[in-house]
Design a protein around this motif. Sequence first.
Motif, PDB file in Angstrom:
ATOM      1  N   MET A   1       0.748  -1.001   0.184  1.00  0.00           N
ATOM      2  CA  MET A   1      -0.058  -0.033  -0.033  1.00  0.00           C
ATOM      3  C   MET A   1       0.887   1.288  -0.022  1.00  0.00           C
ATOM      4  N   GLY A   2       0.723   2.157  -0.797  1.00  0.00           N
ATOM      5  CA  GLY A   2       1.446   3.395  -1.022  1.00  0.00           C
ATOM      6  C   GLY A   2       0.803   4.472   0.136  1.00  0.00           C
ATOM      7  N   PHE A   3       2.003   5.421   0.374  1.00  0.00           N
ATOM      8  CA  PHE A   3       1.514   6.469   1.447  1.00  0.00           C
ATOM      9  C   PHE A   3       2.587   7.467   0.954  1.00  0.00           C
ATOM     10  N   THR A   4       2.105   8.664   1.321  1.00  0.00           N
ATOM     11  CA  THR A   4       3.148   9.933   1.345  1.00  0.00           C
ATOM     12  C   THR A   4       3.232  10.434   2.757  1.00  0.00           C
ATOM     13  N   SER A   5       4.610  10.631   3.068  1.00  0.00           N
ATOM     14  CA  SER A   5       4.690  11.103   4.400  1.00  0.00           C
ATOM     15  C   SER A   5       5.219  12.690   4.289  1.00  0.00           C
ATOM     16  N   ALA A   6       5.047  13.420   5.144  1.00  0.00           N
ATOM     17  CA  ALA A   6       5.538  14.874   5.112  1.00  0.00           C
ATOM     18  C   ALA A   6       6.103  15.575   6.609  1.00  0.00           C
ATOM     19  N   TRP A   7       7.355  16.167   6.378  1.00  0.00           N
ATOM     20  CA  TRP A   7       7.710  16.700   7.708  1.00  0.00           C
ATOM     21  C   TRP A   7       7.785  18.128   7.169  1.00  0.00           C
ATOM     22  N   SER A   8       7.205  18.893   8.220  1.00  0.00           N
ATOM     23  CA  SER A   8       7.548  20.294   7.807  1.00  0.00           C
ATOM     24  C   SER A   8       8.173  20.994   9.316  1.00  0.00           C
ATOM     25  N   SER A  98       7.267   9.573  -0.910  1.00  0.00           N
ATOM     26  CA  SER A  98       6.355   8.256  -0.979  1.00  0.00           C
ATOM     27  C   SER A  98       7.135   7.071  -0.514  1.00  0.00           C
ATOM     28  N   LYS A  99       6.368   6.608   0.351  1.00  0.00           N
ATOM     29  CA  LYS A  99       6.772   5.147   0.959  1.00  0.00           C
ATOM     30  C   LYS A  99       7.800   5.251   1.847  1.00  0.00           C
ATOM     31  N   ASP A 100       8.036   6.513   2.294  1.00  0.00           N
ATOM     32  CA  ASP A 100       9.188   6.516   3.319  1.00  0.00           C
ATOM     33  C   ASP A 100       8.855   7.799   4.257  1.00  0.00           C
ATOM     34  N   TRP A 101       9.618   8.089   5.181  1.00  0.00           N
ATOM     35  CA  TRP A 101       9.472   9.075   6.305  1.00  0.00           C
ATOM     36  C   TRP A 101      10.759   9.907   6.234  1.00  0.00           C
ATOM     37  N   ALA A 102      10.591  11.322   5.975  1.00  0.00           N
ATOM     38  CA  ALA A 102      11.784  12.050   6.123  1.00  0.00           C
ATOM     39  C   ALA A 102      12.224  12.015   7.413  1.00  0.00           C
TER      40      ALA A 102
END
Length: 194
Positions: A1-8, A98-102
Amino acid sequence: MGFTSAWSISAHEDAFITELVPCLGPLIEAEETEPGARERWERWQTSGVDDDLVHLVTGGGHVQRLYRGLTDDDPFCVMDDVWGQEGVEERLFFSAFSKDWAVRGLFQAVGPARAALLPGWCGNFVLTSAEVRDTLPRIEEALSCGPLEKADADRRSGLDYLPDEESVLDGPLRMWRLAAQARIGLCGVSLVLD
């Protein structure tokens, strides 16, 4: 399953930071006190096991509630109320994968000892201008490195950047220095975009 993570990491006047503390502070604390979180952190600190790190950066879903809004009665959400502030794009580090975490990439890049120098919990924090200035030496210790060390850290991060994209080593350090010089606070949020 795909996901997109974001770190701001965004910089704000202390008046806004003061408004964020009662909203974001308890959610960060809930992530840190999530069953097993402290044990995973300690295990990752001593052994560097990636499974523990993945569980840490994905969290317990508390901060994730800020993505769409806390409740029907409290519609506060990161996209509108933090990232959507007028002029924030000049005071923002934003990293999406995409598919990872910053944050996972940052922690892999700097290792457990340096990751422990970062305030908050797994990329999530809200700091007043005074706290930014107080923590800047620790951030510089955690993230500053020469060209060879940086190339090795970027490789360890496992993150692939677009051309001209700011790395997870450079962006946070830039934001801390900017906020310390301007005497403003910082808000860091790591979540999954859907």
